[in-house]
Design an enzyme around this catalytic site. Structure first.
Site, PDB file in Angstrom:
ATOM      1  N   GLU A  34      -2.587  14.650  -6.013  1.00  0.00           N
ATOM      2  CA  GLU A  34      -3.247  14.594  -7.319  1.00  0.00           C
ATOM      3  C   GLU A  34      -4.402  15.601  -7.403  1.00  0.00           C
ATOM      4  O   GLU A  34      -5.530  15.248  -7.753  1.00  0.00           O
ATOM      5  CB  GLU A  34      -3.748  13.177  -7.589  1.00  0.00           C
TER       6      GLU A  34
ATOM      7  N   GLY B 135       5.233   1.940 -12.973  1.00  0.00           N
ATOM      8  CA  GLY B 135       4.861   2.452 -11.655  1.00  0.00           C
ATOM      9  C   GLY B 135       4.488   1.309 -10.729  1.00  0.00           C
ATOM     10  O   GLY B 135       3.318   0.948 -10.617  1.00  0.00           O
TER      11      GLY B 135
ATOM     12  N   LYS C  31     -16.755   7.470  -9.930  1.00  0.00           N
ATOM     13  CA  LYS C  31     -15.725   7.140  -8.945  1.00  0.00           C
ATOM     14  C   LYS C  31     -15.315   8.372  -8.128  1.00  0.00           C
ATOM     15  O   LYS C  31     -14.954   8.263  -6.950  1.00  0.00           O
ATOM     16  CB  LYS C  31     -14.510   6.518  -9.632  1.00  0.00           C
TER      17      LYS C  31
ATOM     18  N   ASN D 212      -6.865   7.626 -10.730  1.00  0.00           N
ATOM     19  CA  ASN D 212      -8.070   8.350 -10.340  1.00  0.00           C
ATOM     20  C   ASN D 212      -8.144   9.693 -11.059  1.00  0.00           C
ATOM     21  O   ASN D 212      -7.151  10.192 -11.588  1.00  0.00           O
ATOM     22  CB  ASN D 212      -8.082   8.591  -8.829  1.00  0.00           C
TER      23      ASN D 212
ATOM     24  N   GLY E 188       4.018   0.763  -7.514  1.00  0.00           N
ATOM     25  CA  GLY E 188       3.659   1.111  -6.149  1.00  0.00           C
ATOM     26  C   GLY E 188       2.572   0.175  -5.669  1.00  0.00           C
ATOM     27  O   GLY E 188       2.568  -1.024  -5.988  1.00  0.00           O
TER      28      GLY E 188
ATOM     29  N   GLY F 219       0.246  -0.729  -9.050  1.00  0.00           N
ATOM     30  CA  GLY F 219       1.015  -1.522  -9.997  1.00  0.00           C
ATOM     31  C   GLY F 219       1.553  -2.805  -9.397  1.00  0.00           C
ATOM     32  O   GLY F 219       1.563  -3.862 -10.040  1.00  0.00           O
TER      33      GLY F 219
END
Length: 317
Positions: free
Chosen positions: A280, A13, A198, A109, A15, A18
């Site tokens: 997400e 990944g 977080k 996350n 993006g 990454g």
């Protein structure tokens, strides 16, 4: 003197997350291999760029890039920078690119992401949670904008390391990789506690940025939206504590002050919504709501935010 062994690292990944961490590790001398799909041609031709407010203009060229995981050499560490919405599809790719005894780090996350992925991976792989404290987004194919921060903390989830000392040694070796790349990194004793902590930031800012079409500066600059952010933060703190995870005293107010001092930032969910990518919602909203509810803790503001985001997400074709 014998040369110090540096592990081979694979990026699953490439993006914003990454791309940033992979480039930084490659600059530090690590052997880094990037799995790309739609951006393969661009990155192969032009390289990988990071426009960083902290580190300046960075370019990695050539890039060890691959269209297929099966083409990658066996990697000792695999950093998963893709969104949690694609984890089920990524599991076979992780298995293909992993060396025996590989360490798989989810730079993602949300809550419960390791639990969802674990059954899909070979038992011999170590699964580690990675919490990124970074403001970054993908500007174009192969181009990342890094606004601030960059630290990443690691927590062991599951795998063949059943001894606490062995788990700690694995985490410390991972943290040392990031430190060698000039990034702060700490081994976390309690991964679930850290993920909840977080979420105290991620739950309000991600969702409200989408619903109100606003970055952090605008959200903090209006009294009602700031009050709503604080209310949601306190709910997440209560949810965490109901699940047995103590939060630092005054965490919500400290995060508000920190955000006020940041340059204007549009969270990752805003960019996903703008680009019509899946949000997400399961990891950032459904999982903590369910965990808190199981302990008898209601989170009404968070639930309302989740329901509104679900409406937007399901209404897109």
């Amino acid at each position: 003197m014998s040369e110090i062994h540096r592990p081979r690292i694979g990026i699953i990944g490439t993006g914003a997350i990454g791309g940033f961490y992979g480039l930084m590790l490659a600059r530090a001398g690590y052997d880094v291999h990037f799995l790309l799909r739609s951006e393969f041609a661009v990155v192969s031709e032009r390289g990988l760029r990071v426009d960083s407010a902290v580190h300046g203009e960075l370019l990695l060229n050539p890039v060890q890039a691959y269209r297929e995981a099966a083409q990658m050499p066996p990697c000792d560490w695999l950093l998963v920078g893709a969104k949690t919405t694609s984890n089920a599809d990524l599991a076979p790719l992780i298995a293909q690119a992993a060396a025996p005894d590989a360490k798989v780090v989810l730079l993602q996350n949300g809550l419960g992401v390791e639990e969802a992925l674990r059954p899909l991976l070979p038992e011999g792989l170590h699964l580690i949670g990675g919490l990124c404290y970074i403001c970054a987004h993908r500007r174009a194919p192969g181009e990342v904008v890094h606004q601030a921060l960059g630290g990443v903390n690691l927590g062991y989830h599951s795998g063949p390391a059943i001894d606490a000392a062995e788990r700690q040694a694995i985490l410390e070796s991972g943290c040392e990789m990031f430190r060698q790349a000039g990034l702060e990194s700490t081994a976390m004793a309690n991964l679930d506690q850290a993920r909840w902590q977080k979420l105290v930031w991620n739950v309000p800012y991600n969702g409200l940025s989408v619903l109100l079409d606003a970055g952090t500066e605008a959200l903090m600059g209006q009294a009602d939206s700031r009050a709503l952010i604080r209310s949601i933060m306190l709910e997440v703190v209560q949810g965490a504590e109901a699940c047995g995870h103590a939060m630092p005293p005054g965490l919500a107010d400290k995060l508000l002050v920190m955000t006020e001092r940041m340059s204007d930032y549009l969270p990752s969910m805003y960019h996903d919504h703008l680009s019509r990518r899946p949000l997400e919602l399961p990891a950032i909203y459904a999982a903590p709501l369910s965990a808190a509810e199981a302990k008898g803790q209601d989170m009404p503001c968070t639930r309302a935010l989740y329901q509104a985001l679900s409406f937007l997400s399901e209404g897109r074709v």
